[in-house]
Design an enzyme around this catalytic site. Structure first.
Site, PDB file in Angstrom:
ATOM      1  N   VAL A 133     -44.847 -99.529  -4.315  1.00 58.10           N
ATOM      2  CA  VAL A 133     -46.294 -99.711  -4.516  1.00 58.10           C
ATOM      3  C   VAL A 133     -47.025 -99.122  -3.318  1.00 58.10           C
ATOM      4  CG1 VAL A 133     -48.175-101.356  -4.845  1.00 58.10           C
ATOM      5  CG2 VAL A 133     -45.915-101.849  -5.811  1.00 58.10           C
ATOM      6  N   LYS A 207     -47.443-100.773 -10.957  1.00 58.32           N
ATOM      7  CA  LYS A 207     -47.632-101.308  -9.606  1.00 58.32           C
ATOM      8  C   LYS A 207     -48.330-102.671  -9.670  1.00 58.32           C
ATOM      9  CE  LYS A 207     -47.784 -96.600  -7.775  1.00 58.32           C
ATOM     10  NZ  LYS A 207     -48.654 -95.424  -7.587  1.00 58.32           N
TER      11      LYS A 207
END
Ligand code: NDP
Ligand code: HSE
Length: 446
Positions: A133, A207
């Site tokens: 992420v 994410k």
């Protein structure tokens, strides 16, 4: 000089990120060994084509196409191949053999995370994923460790560089979405071969699932993340937002919510939203990422930096490598992923937020009152309204050449539920005095 025991590191993939990881590991090996308390020996790199040109010069003898044999006997496996398979199978094999695994594979974690974390827990291994992420930005470890003693209320993230680049170009130089996407692809930000993973919000949704799971100690499946991309955002909307003091951003939102029935749960969603120009996220330009966290005790925190890029992302991977090596030196089982809260995942209809609605309406007496009635009938309170009369040339086709003048109304609402807003928009579309509902955008970060 201190003599360390050697840990065997196997690398799967030598693309944008993997080649930089290998290069930095070979270059800074002794320094990393001092930080980790163990030598880090790169024993091989699995790829599809060992002859292919790499972005870094790497010893030819390290390359192999036999990933399965490479991971046998490795202490730490770094997966940077991407995609679901064979990455999933190889990671499971590595974990089952007791190796710690490091990955940047958000698609895999968002889809098969629980299976992989369970496999790691079964054998006492650890799965690290700082790079998954927001690339180089430290966000996984802050959420998992630094904020473990706090309660997260909300995360607002710009976690996709391509869409931020596109929206920023539309906002700052008035470029069209298509032209900005072409530039983002040229610069290597967009997913290849199909940038719809970026523009339709799939990458951001993956994410978001990872962030929401960590923040709320709850498994948030990818298909529970509400998703809208940026492909319907027009230059006109971006311009209107600018005039009203906002900027359009594709936001990843993870929020602890209580729904209308008093059920406390998690909302995870991705959509383009209006952000006030004085919000810290409004200052995130180009392909940069940022994650804005609202925590109960810590207050507001913002993490900012490069969300993609080979060498930048390699930094996050090598940070995980040092952590994994330290754990090997200390011994003991890996820490299981925390999902103890197990909160329900709430649908988008449980969300309340503010909206900005742009309408093209008949410019005649009584029209404003009729529209205000439609809003109030559906329990949506109007906060601000601006009206401008449209020149004939830009009026909707159906009423061009007619003598009926039209006006543009931009209506900002107070907080309202998604359900109430959807019913209001439906009523507006059915109304005789409304020619078009030109745009509906949510407003976040107020
Ligand atoms: P690339 O596509 O550039 O590289 C993939 C590498 O994996 C290539 O070296 C390829 O080999 C190898 N590979 C792919 N499939 C196989 C297979 N079946 N067997 C053996 N080797 C295989 O990917 P990136 O480096 O861009 O990304 C890697 C991971 O990191 C992905 O999960 C991505 O989502 C994530 N990530 C990437 C970021 C970025 O900025 N690029 C940022 C954050 C995360 P070959 O070269 O021979 O074809
Ligand atoms: N395509 C992704 C982005 C790469 O634009 O952010 C990093 O995950």
């Amino acid at each position: 000089m201190i003599e360390y025991r050697n840990l065997r590191v196997a690398l799967l993939g030598a693309g944008s990120v993997g080649a930089q990881v290998a290069s930095l590991l070979l270059e800074h090996g002794p320094e990393l060994a001092n930080r980790a308390g163990a030598g880090l020996e790169l024993v091989g790199i699995a790829v599809r084509d060992p002859e292919a040109q790499r972005t870094a010069e790497l010893p030819a003898e390290l390359f192999t196409t036999d990933a399965e044999s490479l991971i046998l006997g490795a202490d730490i496996v770094i997966e940077l191949m991407g995609g679901l398979e064979p990455a999933r199978t190889l990671i499971l094999q590595a974990l089952n053999s007791g190796a710690d695994v490091i990955t940047g594979n958000k698609a895999l974690l968002a889809t098969h995370g629980p299976e992989l974390f369970e496999a790691a827990e079964q054998v006492g291994a650890q799965l690290y994923y700082e790079a998954a992420v927001a690339g180089a930005i430290p966000i996984i470890r802050p959420l998992r460790d630094s904020l473990a003693g706090d309660r997260i209320k909300r995360i607002l993230g710009i976690v996709n560089g391509t869409t931020n680049f596109i929206l920023d170009r539309m906002d700052t130089v008035g470029e069209s979405l298509e032209a900005a996407l072409a530039t983002a692809t040229e610069l290597g930000y967009a997913e290849k071969p199909d940038p719809s993973a970026d523009t339709e919000g799939f990458d951001a949704a993956q994410k978001t699932a990872i962030l929401a799971s960590l923040a709320f100690h709850t498994t948030v499946p990818l298909d529970a993340v509400y998703r809208e991309g940026i492909t319907k955002v027009t230059l006109e909307e971006v311009e209107a937002a600018k005039k009203a003091g906002y900027v359009v951003k594709l936001l990843a939102i993870c929020e602890r919510l209580t729904d209308a029935d008093g059920v406390e749960g998690v909302s995870a969603r991705v959509y383009p939203a209006l952000v006030p120009r004085d919000h810290p996220l409004a200052a995130v330009h180009g392909a940069k990422n940022a994650v804005f966290i609202e925590a109960e005790a810590a207050g507001d925190l913002m993490f900012y930096g490069a969300g993609a890029g080979g060498i930048e992302t390699a930094s996050a991977v090598l940070g995980d490598l040092v952590s994994a090596a330290r754990r090997h030196v200390i011994g003991g089982p890996g820490v299981a992923e925390s999902t103890h809260a197990n909160l329900p995942i709430l649908p988008i209809t449980a969300v309340t937020t503010r909206y900005q609605i742009t309408l093209s309406v008949v410019d005649a007496p009584g029209v404003l009152a009729e529209i205000a009635t439609l809003f109030s009938e559906h329990g949506v309170s109007v906060e601000a309204l601006t009206q401008s009369v449209q020149p004939q040339s830009v009026q909707p086709h159906a009423i061009q050449n007619s003598t009926t003048p039209t006006a543009t109304l931009v209506i900002g609402t107070h907080e309202a539920s998604e359900a109430a807003l959807a019913a209001t928009v439906e009523a507006l579309e059915a109304s005789d005095v409304v020619s078009t509902v030109t745009s509906v955008l949510r407003v976040e970060g107020l």
